[in-house]
Design a protein around this motif. Structure first.
Motif, short mmCIF file in Angstrom:
data_model
loop_
_atom_site.label_atom_id
_atom_site.label_comp_id
_atom_site.label_asym_id
_atom_site.label_seq_id
_atom_site.Cartn_x
_atom_site.Cartn_y
_atom_site.Cartn_z
N GLN A 37 0.86 -1.19 0.00
CA GLN A 37 0.00 0.00 0.00
C GLN A 37 0.90 1.24 0.00
N GLU A 53 1.80 0.72 -5.17
CA GLU A 53 1.05 -0.40 -4.63
C GLU A 53 1.16 -1.62 -5.54
N ASP A 73 0.67 6.29 4.23
CA ASP A 73 -0.13 5.05 4.19
C ASP A 73 0.68 3.84 3.72
#
Length: 280
Positions: A37, A53, A73
């Motif tokens: 991610q 990703e 993230d």
């Protein structure tokens, strides 16, 4: 949270910061970074590499990572395998391949490969298997670890193979022979040595024989191997021979005498003496 598979020096981590700060990682460690991610940018060998990703980055021992930056993230899964632990596993996978050197060169020039949906599901399954595997030590722990490592390496090799096929269909992407030809003459000659070794490793172990086939002197072949790999041609030849012998010992029912004959030794006695000398 970091996980370690016992006995086989296979380290599995989802903490990039901890890993990159760990200067105690043994030299020769092979790293496989999977971006689950977010995004990651790594500076290495005076180049910038950006992962997105579902990208996978293959970092060979000579891949010198420097500064890095990732998005808030960012999530990853990293496999670190020490060279001594991976050598036999990689060799057993690659020995069945007649273009293993091409794959190695491709990895050195294409560090990042994008995974498809099937490959993502496979690696999720491997992660779950590893989690289950390390919870309880069993008498077969080392063999299970070996099998898991080999399965993962096979999956990576297949990913590389598919990526190579796509590159071959891309007119703007250079082929492996073109990459090698654009390099120095030393790389071209070493590639020729590897091709000869692939075809003759069970019957020929003389540096002079390989040098004669290449129309160069043994001294120059030694210089080539030292410049490209840091090893002598004798080291390379013996390494290939010993790993082939180990595979035959482990994976066949052949007697020592039969294996000695397959590997072109005069007899079981000289074969055993050679193996003992090389392995201790």
């Amino acid at each position: 949270m970091e996980k370690i598979i016992p006995f086989k020096n296979i380290r599995v981590s989802n903490d990039l910061d901890s890993l990159m700060r760990n200067i105690a990682l043994p030299m020769g460690t092979v790293m496989v970074i999977m971006c689950k991610q977010g995004r990651l940018r790594i500076e290495a060998d005076r180049q910038g590499y950006e992962m997105h990703e579902h990208d996978i980055m293959l970092c060979m021992p000579d891949f010198l990572a420097g500064s890095y930056l990732y998005t808030p993230d960012f999530k990853c899964l990293i496999f670190c395998v020490q060279q001594e632990a991976i050598n036999d596993v990689v060799y057993s996978c690659l020995r069945a391949e007649n273009n293993w050197y091409d794959k190695l060169q491709y990895i050195r020039h294409h560090h990042i490969i994008h995974m498809n949906g099937h490959q993502i599901a496979l690696y999720d399954a491997y992660e779950q298997l590893i989690d289950l595997h390390i919870r309880k030590v069993s008498p077969y722990q080392d063999r299970i670890s070996d099998a898991l490592a080999q399965a993962i390496i096979f999956e990576i090799l297949y990913m590389v193979e598919e990526s190579m096929r796509k590159s071959e269909n891309d007119a703007d992407s250079p082929s492996i022979p073109e990459i090698i030809n654009n390099k120095s003459r030393l790389n071209q000659l070493f590639y020729r040595f590897v091709q000869l070794l692939e075809a003759n490793h069970t019957s020929r172990r003389s540096v002079r024989w390989y040098a004669d086939q290449m129309a160069i002197t043994p001294k120059y072949l030694t210089y080539i191997c030292k410049q490209v790999t840091g090893k002598t041609p004798t080291d390379v030849i013996n390494s290939i021979a010993i790993r082939e012998i180990k595979l035959l010992l482990l994976n066949t029912n052949d007697t020592v005498k039969e294996i000695a004959y397959t590997m072109n030794y005069a007899g079981a006695s000289s074969f055993c003496k050679y193996f003992r000398l090389q392995t201790g």
